[in-house]
Design an enzyme around this catalytic site. Structure first.
Site, PDB file in Angstrom:
ATOM      1  N   LYS A 120       0.821  -1.217   0.000  1.00 45.20           N
ATOM      2  CA  LYS A 120       0.000   0.000   0.000  1.00 45.20           C
ATOM      3  C   LYS A 120       0.851   1.261   0.000  1.00 45.20           C
ATOM      4  O   LYS A 120       0.400   2.319   0.442  1.00 45.20           O
ATOM      5  CB  LYS A 120      -0.967  -0.015   1.182  1.00 45.20           C
ATOM      6  CG  LYS A 120      -2.003  -1.107   1.025  1.00 45.20           C
ATOM      7  CD  LYS A 120      -3.233  -0.869   1.849  1.00 45.20           C
ATOM      8  CE  LYS A 120      -4.350  -1.805   1.399  1.00 45.20           C
ATOM      9  NZ  LYS A 120      -5.408  -1.925   2.381  1.00 45.20           N
ATOM     10  N   LYS A 200      -6.693 -12.132  -7.411  1.00 44.42           N
ATOM     11  CA  LYS A 200      -7.818 -12.468  -6.530  1.00 44.42           C
ATOM     12  C   LYS A 200      -9.072 -11.760  -7.016  1.00 44.42           C
ATOM     13  O   LYS A 200      -8.988 -10.649  -7.537  1.00 44.42           O
ATOM     14  CB  LYS A 200      -7.517 -11.932  -5.119  1.00 44.42           C
ATOM     15  CG  LYS A 200      -6.972 -12.951  -4.195  1.00 44.42           C
ATOM     16  CD  LYS A 200      -7.079 -12.657  -2.715  1.00 44.42           C
ATOM     17  CE  LYS A 200      -7.115 -11.263  -2.173  1.00 44.42           C
ATOM     18  NZ  LYS A 200      -7.101 -11.228  -0.701  1.00 44.42           N
ATOM     19  N   LYS A 203     -13.479  -6.276  -5.726  1.00 44.59           N
ATOM     20  CA  LYS A 203     -14.560  -5.384  -6.160  1.00 44.59           C
ATOM     21  C   LYS A 203     -14.042  -4.290  -7.088  1.00 44.59           C
ATOM     22  O   LYS A 203     -14.816  -3.655  -7.790  1.00 44.59           O
ATOM     23  CB  LYS A 203     -15.285  -4.787  -4.964  1.00 44.59           C
ATOM     24  CG  LYS A 203     -14.391  -3.948  -4.099  1.00 44.59           C
ATOM     25  CD  LYS A 203     -15.097  -2.752  -3.555  1.00 44.59           C
ATOM     26  CE  LYS A 203     -14.039  -1.798  -3.069  1.00 44.59           C
ATOM     27  NZ  LYS A 203     -14.406  -0.436  -2.946  1.00 44.59           N
TER      28      LYS A 203
END
Ligand code: TRP
Length: 331
Positions: A120, A200, A203
């Site tokens: 991140k 993976k 959304k």
């Protein structure tokens, strides 16, 4: 050494989920169905971690809407507020109290080493402190409830390891208060993006993700468009087919066995697999979608469930925080 955890109220299981948007099959089969199952065997607490989400969802309206919607999704999937404690993290301020106590015991290097932090943007000057401290808050979530079992995905094992480090350091420095914790990883393998089986399901790529409230037509279309393989390599099942088979297994084992027999005798047509999976997913998701629609009509009841959930959570968390405060010399 005095065992300060003796006689404190506790749950057996604690897990958390970030309110980052609608649930998809990855969340459902990777976590939630497991939670629903654990309710039959253990005293469980499930927490919607909105403080954690604050590190990635800067828009207030969006965070609030996501939190409401994931609570409804969890209820629709079968989390039962009469058996488990369902609550929102920021409704229970004890999480932040213990977080700071733990932050003071945690080293910068330990946090900077975390894979999730590095992914991140950990190397940037502008990376948020919340992103760095994320696993410390997670440790507080878990340890506040004396939970020894923590159902998580593989990607959270490192955070669990750090939780163990923190609790041991606390116990050694201040006195024994926190019991050991253990990860419960699900049997279900990672659910992959239907369009890009090297990632993976997520959304952020909705075309490769099936959401629990997708209309049946959409579900079938997404499955139909799923990437397969050329069928040339008969040595091993490709990740894309394994993913479709895994989803089928999660919905209906008989259908899965049929398709597996066909695969093993080299008679499996991918078109047939997709039709079967489309049907089974629609069948599986139907009651969930119906239940979700019902809960959406009962907003007042949902508010009540969360209010009660926070009260129960607090009654477990408070005594442990009080002792933690005393042991470190606060108050
Ligand atoms: N970090 C977890 C995830 O992203 C969510 C989480 C927060 C959690 N607190 C937790 C999971 C406590 C288990 C226990 O999936």
């Amino acid at each position: 050494m005095t065992n300060h955890s003796k006689n404190l109220p506790k749950t057996d299981v604690l897990s958390g989920i970030q309110p980052t948007g609608n649930l998809h099959l990855g969340n459902l089969f990777g976590a939630i169905t497991n939670w629903v199952d654990l309710q039959n065997r253990y005293k469980c607490a499930f927490c919607v971690v909105d403080y954690h989400a604050l590190t990635t969802v800067p828009d207030a309206q969006e965070l609030k809407a996501n939190t409401e919607s994931i609570v409804i999704d969890l209820l629709a999937c079968g989390i039962d507020p009469n058996r488990s404690i369902l609550f929102v993290q920021s409704d229970v301020p004890e999480h932040l109290e213990l977080y700071w106590i733990f932050a003071s015991l945690t080293r910068y290097g330990e946090l900077a080493r975390m894979t999730q932090f590095k992914e991140k943007g950990g190397n940037r000057e502008t990376v948020g402190l919340g992103v760095l401290n994320y696993p410390v808050l997670q440790a507080a979530d878990i340890l506040l409830y004396g939970a020894s079992k923590v159902p998580v995905g593989e990607d959270q094992l490192q955070h669990l390891e750090l939780t163990r480090e923190i609790l041991r350091r606390f116990n050694k420095t201040h006195g024994f208060l926190f019991e050991e914790v253990q990860a419960l990883t699900t049997k279900v393998p990672r659910i992959l993006d239907l369009k890009n089986p090297s990632a993976k399901m997520s959304k952020s790529h909705p075309e490769g993700a099936v959401f629990i409230d997708d209309e049946e037509g959409i579900v079938r279309k997404k499955v139909k468009k799923a990437v397969t393989d050329t069928g040339d390599d008969q040595q091993e099942m490709s990740p894309s087919i394994e993913n479709l088979m895994g989803l089928l297994h999660a919905c209906n084992q008989d259908q899965y066995n049929l398709m597996l027999d066909a695969y093993n005798s080299q008679n499996l047509r991918y078109g047939d697999l997709k039709v079967s999976l489309g049907n089974e997913l629609c069948e599986y998701l139907k009651p969930i979608r119906e239940s979700k629609n019902e809960w959406l009509q009962k907003k007042e009841e949902v508010r009540e469930i969360l209010f009660e959930g926070a009260k129960k959570a607090s009654s477990i968390a408070r005594p442990r925080v009080e002792i933690a405060r005393k042991l470190v010399g606060l108050g």
